[in-house]
Design a protein around this motif. Structure first.
Motif, short mmCIF file in Angstrom:
data_model
loop_
_atom_site.label_atom_id
_atom_site.label_comp_id
_atom_site.label_asym_id
_atom_site.label_seq_id
_atom_site.Cartn_x
_atom_site.Cartn_y
_atom_site.Cartn_z
N THR A 46 71.52 -11.17 -15.75
CA THR A 46 70.66 -10.74 -14.51
C THR A 46 69.33 -10.80 -15.05
OG1 THR A 46 72.39 -9.58 -13.15
CG2 THR A 46 70.24 -9.27 -12.75
N ARG A 47 69.10 -9.95 -15.98
CA ARG A 47 67.84 -9.63 -16.88
C ARG A 47 67.05 -11.22 -17.13
NH1 ARG A 47 69.27 -6.74 -20.36
NH2 ARG A 47 68.90 -4.66 -19.81
N ARG A 48 67.99 -12.05 -17.68
CA ARG A 48 67.31 -13.39 -18.20
C ARG A 48 67.04 -14.21 -16.74
NH1 ARG A 48 71.73 -13.28 -22.10
NH2 ARG A 48 72.87 -14.87 -20.70
N ALA A 49 67.67 -13.89 -15.74
CA ALA A 49 67.47 -14.54 -14.43
C ALA A 49 66.19 -14.26 -13.78
CB ALA A 49 68.60 -14.73 -13.44
N CYS A 50 65.48 -13.11 -14.14
CA CYS A 50 64.32 -12.53 -13.44
C CYS A 50 63.23 -13.35 -14.18
CB CYS A 50 64.35 -11.13 -13.60
SG CYS A 50 65.45 -10.18 -12.89
N ASP A 51 62.01 -13.47 -13.34
CA ASP A 51 60.90 -14.05 -13.80
C ASP A 51 60.03 -13.11 -14.43
OD1 ASP A 51 61.22 -16.79 -12.48
OD2 ASP A 51 61.16 -15.50 -10.69
N HIS A 52 59.90 -11.90 -13.97
CA HIS A 52 59.35 -10.58 -14.71
C HIS A 52 60.15 -9.38 -14.45
CE1 HIS A 52 55.54 -12.95 -14.39
NE2 HIS A 52 56.00 -13.13 -13.08
N LEU A 53 60.06 -8.66 -15.74
CA LEU A 53 60.75 -7.18 -15.91
C LEU A 53 59.58 -6.28 -15.72
CD1 LEU A 53 63.22 -8.05 -18.96
CD2 LEU A 53 63.61 -7.97 -16.46
N LEU A 54 59.53 -5.46 -14.67
CA LEU A 54 58.62 -4.42 -14.55
C LEU A 54 59.50 -2.96 -14.94
CD1 LEU A 54 57.86 -5.54 -10.89
CD2 LEU A 54 56.84 -6.42 -12.99
N ARG A 55 58.34 -1.82 -15.27
CA ARG A 55 58.84 -0.63 -15.58
C ARG A 55 57.97 0.29 -14.81
NH1 ARG A 55 55.79 2.01 -19.54
NH2 ARG A 55 53.77 0.88 -20.09
N ILE A 56 58.63 1.47 -14.68
CA ILE A 56 57.99 2.42 -14.19
C ILE A 56 57.58 3.52 -15.25
CG2 ILE A 56 58.13 4.59 -12.56
CD1 ILE A 56 60.36 2.93 -10.89
N PRO A 57 56.32 3.72 -15.58
CA PRO A 57 55.63 4.47 -16.59
C PRO A 57 56.51 6.11 -16.19
CG PRO A 57 54.14 3.42 -15.90
CD PRO A 57 54.99 3.33 -14.95
N LYS A 75 65.20 -18.26 -6.16
CA LYS A 75 63.76 -18.98 -6.68
C LYS A 75 63.72 -20.50 -6.50
CE LYS A 75 64.16 -17.94 -11.36
NZ LYS A 75 64.84 -17.69 -12.53
N GLU A 76 64.83 -20.97 -6.26
CA GLU A 76 64.77 -22.40 -5.70
C GLU A 76 63.81 -22.50 -4.17
OE1 GLU A 76 68.90 -23.91 -5.62
OE2 GLU A 76 69.04 -23.98 -7.62
N ARG A 77 64.01 -21.45 -3.66
CA ARG A 77 63.27 -21.40 -2.29
C ARG A 77 61.98 -20.59 -2.49
NH1 ARG A 77 66.85 -22.34 2.04
NH2 ARG A 77 65.35 -21.82 3.30
N ASN A 78 61.48 -20.61 -3.65
CA ASN A 78 59.96 -20.29 -4.19
C ASN A 78 59.86 -18.61 -3.84
OD1 ASN A 78 59.01 -22.71 -4.64
ND2 ASN A 78 58.85 -23.17 -2.36
N LEU A 79 61.03 -17.83 -4.29
CA LEU A 79 60.90 -16.38 -4.11
C LEU A 79 60.84 -16.06 -5.83
CD1 LEU A 79 62.43 -16.93 -1.44
CD2 LEU A 79 62.94 -14.47 -1.61
N TRP A 80 59.72 -15.13 -6.06
CA TRP A 80 59.79 -14.65 -7.57
C TRP A 80 60.88 -13.51 -7.59
CZ3 TRP A 80 56.92 -16.72 -11.25
CH2 TRP A 80 56.03 -17.56 -10.88
N CYS A 81 61.62 -13.60 -8.55
CA CYS A 81 62.73 -12.62 -8.95
C CYS A 81 62.11 -11.40 -10.00
CB CYS A 81 63.82 -13.18 -9.60
SG CYS A 81 64.74 -13.96 -8.33
N ASN A 119 78.46 -14.27 -7.22
CA ASN A 119 77.84 -14.18 -8.49
C ASN A 119 76.18 -14.03 -8.43
OD1 ASN A 119 76.16 -15.46 -10.86
ND2 ASN A 119 78.04 -16.72 -11.22
N LEU A 120 75.57 -12.98 -8.62
CA LEU A 120 74.26 -12.51 -8.47
C LEU A 120 73.19 -13.45 -9.17
CD1 LEU A 120 72.36 -10.60 -7.08
CD2 LEU A 120 72.27 -9.18 -8.87
N THR A 121 73.86 -13.95 -10.41
CA THR A 121 72.65 -14.80 -10.95
C THR A 121 72.39 -15.93 -10.25
OG1 THR A 121 73.61 -13.75 -13.12
CG2 THR A 121 72.29 -15.93 -13.19
#
Length: 261
Positions: free
Chosen positions: A204-215, A163-169, A154-156
């Motif tokens: 998975t998208r909802r589990a991320c803290d930020h969503l980034l894009r490549i212009p 995240k519980e170990r203080n890593l930003w997703c 389960n990737l989520t």
């Protein structure tokens, strides 16, 4: 047992020492310095070498792209999320998580990039994703042998553990609100990449803290996942390198005023 083929994958597997070998087959028809290096490495490590016709190697590897060397070895040991996090680190962690990448060549290319960018660990899903096959290992050019790789069901849940170990997703998504080079990768972070064509699963998208894009400046809306991963991981590596090379600012010194000043 795994089948490894190609000069780089076999040589790097021998050098890494992360798995045991049953034997290595070498084509009788090939004789050169590059192949001799692999033979010498096998002998130094006590690995059996068999001289076989090239056709035998082709049947064993199921491809003609074996470059005259095929190894039969135990599978790479896979780790848990706890294993990735429990290893001591003197700097912030950079982890790559793949949300169902199915093409073995994309997987291999991403593993090669991860190794080059200094990634501390890779998280792969066990289902609906490319396995660490001979094709993926060949495409990684041996980089997979040097990476710490965790397999999760389960990737989520795995992202929540990180995240519980203080890593930003941070997930890469063409609908993201922030450009990939605007994010600060110098802290503990996980870069999450999605499937070919489909991108990240919604959970998975909802589990991320930020969503980034490549212009994208052209007519195509997105990059291949392996290319996109290279763009983001090397931006993270660049930021971290600059941070390490930048000397800390000197402490401010308050000047005491003397009498009569």
């Amino acid at each position: 047992m795994d089948i490894l083929y190609g000069l780089h994958p076999v040589e790097e597997a021998l050098r890494a020492g992360s798995r045991s070998f049953d034997h290595v087959c070498v084509a009788r028809e090939r004789s050169d310095r590059r192949l001799q290096q692999v033979i010498d490495l096998c002998r130094d490590q006590g690995v059996r070498v068999r001289m076989e016709p090239r056709d035998h190697l082709t049947r064993l590897a199921k491809t003609t792209a074996h470059q005259g060397v095929v190894a039969v070895a135990r599978a790479l040991p896979t780790l848990t999320i706890e294993d990735l996090l429990d290893s001591p680190k003197d700097r912030p962690r950079l982890v790559l998580a793949l949300d169902g990448v199915e093409d073995p060549q994309n997987l291999g290319a991403l593993l090669r990039t991860a190794d080059g960018a200094g990634v501390d660990g890779v998280v792969l899903t066990e289902r609906r994703a490319a396995p660490l096959s001979a094709v993926a290992l060949k495409t990684s050019a041996g980089a997979a042998e040097h990476l710490r790789i965790a397999r999760v069901v389960n990737l989520t849940r795995a992202l929540e553990q990180l995240k519980e170990r203080n890593l930003w997703c941070v997930g890469l998504d063409e609908r993201g609100s922030m450009d990939y080079d605007a994010f600060d990768y110098t802290g503990n972070c996980v870069v999450v990449l999605g499937r070919e064509g489909e991108g990240l699963h919604e959970v998975t998208r909802r589990a991320c803290d930020h969503l980034l894009r490549i212009p994208m400046s052209g007519m195509v809306s997105s990059l291949n996942v392996a290319a996109a991963g290279a763009v983001v991981l090397y931006e993270a590596a660049r930021q971290r390198r600059v941070r390490r090379q930048t000397p800390p600012a000197p402490p401010s010194v308050k000047v005491k005023k003397g009498l009569g000043s």
